[in-house]
Enzyme design. Structure first.
Site, short mmCIF file in Angstrom:
data_model
loop_
_atom_site.label_atom_id
_atom_site.label_comp_id
_atom_site.label_asym_id
_atom_site.label_seq_id
_atom_site.Cartn_x
_atom_site.Cartn_y
_atom_site.Cartn_z
N ASP A 69 0.95 -1.16 0.04
CA ASP A 69 -0.24 -0.07 0.13
C ASP A 69 0.92 1.25 -0.13
OD1 ASP A 69 -1.58 2.03 0.42
OD2 ASP A 69 -2.72 1.42 2.30
N LYS A 94 2.22 11.49 -3.63
CA LYS A 94 1.36 10.67 -4.33
C LYS A 94 0.19 11.35 -5.12
CE LYS A 94 -1.82 6.63 -3.55
NZ LYS A 94 -2.22 5.74 -2.49
N GLU A 146 -7.37 0.07 -4.41
CA GLU A 146 -7.20 -0.04 -3.31
C GLU A 146 -8.43 -0.75 -2.64
OE1 GLU A 146 -6.09 3.83 -2.04
OE2 GLU A 146 -4.11 3.53 -2.60
N ASP A 171 -13.09 4.84 2.00
CA ASP A 171 -11.35 4.98 2.19
C ASP A 171 -11.12 6.37 2.48
OD1 ASP A 171 -8.69 4.85 2.32
OD2 ASP A 171 -8.47 4.29 0.49
#
Length: 224
Positions: free
Chosen positions: A9, A75, A162, A185
């Site tokens: 991850d 990211k 994810e 999430d």
């Protein structure tokens, strides 16, 4: 350690490594033994008084006194920092230190390299990996994630969503049945909600299909 495929991850704020335990058949996190943590802060620092880089907890702490020498949250701009591409984000910051420029891919590769390093200290030799990405990542963003893995010396078999990874992890050990799951999430840098359809296969395996997803890649704990 026997050769296996590892899951990574690569998060906006924290990154984590896991594998399927060969004894229990369940996902198991491989801890960062260097800092005695289950996850690694996705922070890269370039100390002024030493060569090389510092990654993780120590880099995050350096951000308090030397924020100009610490890079985080890159990211958000993976696959979006090229002005020639249609999904270019004009808000992409310049990651420049001591006259050298780093792309979000370069910085992500450094984080992955640190994960590879602490895993090796536990005889976990990372070669084949799967890296998770937000479901709304474009093809360019997925390609950038794979490039970061290759720069770190990893063989990236796939970049999977994810929420798909979360649904498959949840399904491990569950009774096979068709189900629709809502995966919520809310991370340190992004927020997304995804509907995932799980379909049972043979040998207690599942197929996970993303039905619909939406979110905001600039909304997370960092923003409040």
């Amino acid at each position: 350690s026997e050769k296996c495929v590892y899951g990574i991850d690569l998060g906006t704020t924290y990154s984590c490594l896991a594998k399927i335990d060969p004894i229990t058949g369940q996902p198991r996190i491989i801890e960062d033994v260097i800092n005695a943590k289950v996850s690694l802060p996705s922070a890269v620092a370039f100390p002024e008084d030493q060569d090389g880089v510092v990654v993780g907890e120590q880099a995050k702490e350096m951000a308090v006194e030397h924020p100009e020498r610490v890079f985080q949250f890159f990211k958000r701009y993976m696959g979006r920092s090229d002005p020639s591409k249609s999904n270019y984000d004009p808000e992409t910051p310049f990651y420049t230190i001591d006259g050298k420029e780093y792309s979000p891919i370069d910085l992500s590769a450094i984080v992955l390299g640190q994960i590879k390093k602490y895993a090796a200290q536990q005889q976990e030799i990372l070669e084949d990996v799967i890296i998770t990405v937000p479901a709304y990542f474009s093809l360019d963003q997925r390609a950038a994630t794979k490039d970061a893995g290759r720069i770190a010396g990893l063989n990236v078999l796939a970049a999977i969503n994810e929420p798909t990874a979360a649904a498959l992890s949840f399904a491990q050990g569950q009774l096979p049945e068709n189900r629709m799951m809502l995966v919520y999430d809310l991370g340190g840098g992004t927020f997304d909600v995804t509907l995932v359809r799980l379909t049972p296969l043979e040998n207690n395996n599942y197929r996970a299909e993303v039905v619909v997803t939406d979110g905001n890649f600039k909304l997370g704990g960092y923003d409040w």
